[in-house]
Scaffold this motif. Structure first.
Motif: not given
Length: 306
Positions: A103-111, A158-169
């Motif tokens: 997700a960070v590699a796609k421009g997300g906020e790492m922290e 437990d094994d979220p996709s990048t899209e799921q993690l981005e959606a949660w953020v």
């Protein structure tokens, strides 16, 4: 009884002489006896113990735990179960790290992504519960509606996709956004007032849903055709949409319709629709329709319910 020297044990077990000597010095595999010349010898039980220690070490079990197994302080079953649980936890951590990094590699906020990804299910739900407590707590809403909203759980796998993690953020940021909270509180207040006045709080009628879908379809066609919201062509689209709404609401197509659509729009913040789109994506539900682009175009074109 057959006796083996360290060199023979090394050939039989695949371990190095140095490793076997270390295990012997640590007391894990004590020598059965010694030769006249002082060389250590081992029996068949030592061979079995060495093979067990080798297997446990290959699976990542630490040496002290392996020693406890040999001493029969714990069983192999207990060690295997505990070690498997530890590996599961490590794998979950690694999967989350992988999702965060992608997700960070796609421009997300790492922290921020790392902090939100590491939360437990209870911590994630607490963010939603805090949101509902602020926007619903002070008001008397329809009990079924409120219960339905509060019952929705965040189930990030437990094994979220990048899209799921981005959606949660995105969801976490949305429900903590003061402007969105203020908008939902306004909706809650109006809901309470209308309910107190005896207004019909049932879901939109079929005619209203058809009018909404017609508006979305018209906006999508305009977007696909590259129609600018400020253009004359856009004005024609808005006229068609308003005429259809007038028929659905049984109102004349004038200021009374505009006023009614503005009232309805108070309960139709596009971010509320986005909320459900994100929930579905996080939880792995069937995709919810996302009309944010179409509604934004309608708003820019001057359509009251956009």
């Amino acid at each position: 009884m057959t006796r083996y020297q360290i060199g023979e044990l090394a050939r039989m077990t695949g371990l190095t002489v140095r490793t076997i000597r270390f295990y012997s010095d640590q007391g894990l595999i004590p020598p059965t006896a010694r030769t006249v010349g002082g060389y250590r010898t081992y029996d068949g039980e030592a061979v079995a113990k060495l093979k067990l220690v080798r297997t446990l070490r290959d699976l990542g079990v630490d040496l002290p735990t392996a020693g406890r197994v040999l001493a029969r302080e714990v069983t192999v079953t207990d060690v295997a179960r505990a070690h498997a649980d530890a590996i599961d936890a490590q794998m979950r951590t690694l999967r989350l790290r992988r999702a965060v990094l992608r997700a960070v590699a796609k421009g997300g906020e790492m922290e921020l992504m790392n902090e939100l990804a590491r939360m437990s299910d209870e911590e994630r739900q607490r963010i939603l519960d805090d949101f509902f407590e602020e926007v619903f707590g002070p008001y008397e809403l329809d009990p079924q509606f409120e219960q339905h909203m509060r019952s929705v759980r965040i189930e990030l796998p437990d094994d979220p996709s990048t899209e799921q993690l981005e959606a949660w953020v995105e969801l976490a940021k949305l429900v903590q956004d003061p402007d969105f909270r203020a908008a939902v509180k306004r909706m809650s207040q109006q809901h309470e007032e209308q309910r107190r006045d005896g207004a019909d709080m049932s879901p939109p009628s079929g005619d209203q849903m058809e009018a909404f879908n017609f508006a979305i379809a018209q906006a999508r066609a305009a977007l696909d055709a590259g129609v600018a919201p400020e253009s004359e062509a856009a004005r024609e689209v808005v006229d068609r949409v308003n005429a259809n709404w007038a028929q659905a609401l049984n109102l004349p197509n004038d200021e009374r319709l505009v006023e009614r659509l503005r009232e309805l729009s108070d309960f139709a913040d596009p971010r509320a629709e986005r909320y459900w789109v994100l929930i579905a994506k996080i939880n792995g539900w069937p995709a919810m329709p996302d009309h944010s682009a179409e509604r934004a175009w309608l708003r820019e074109a001057g359509q009251p319910f956009g």
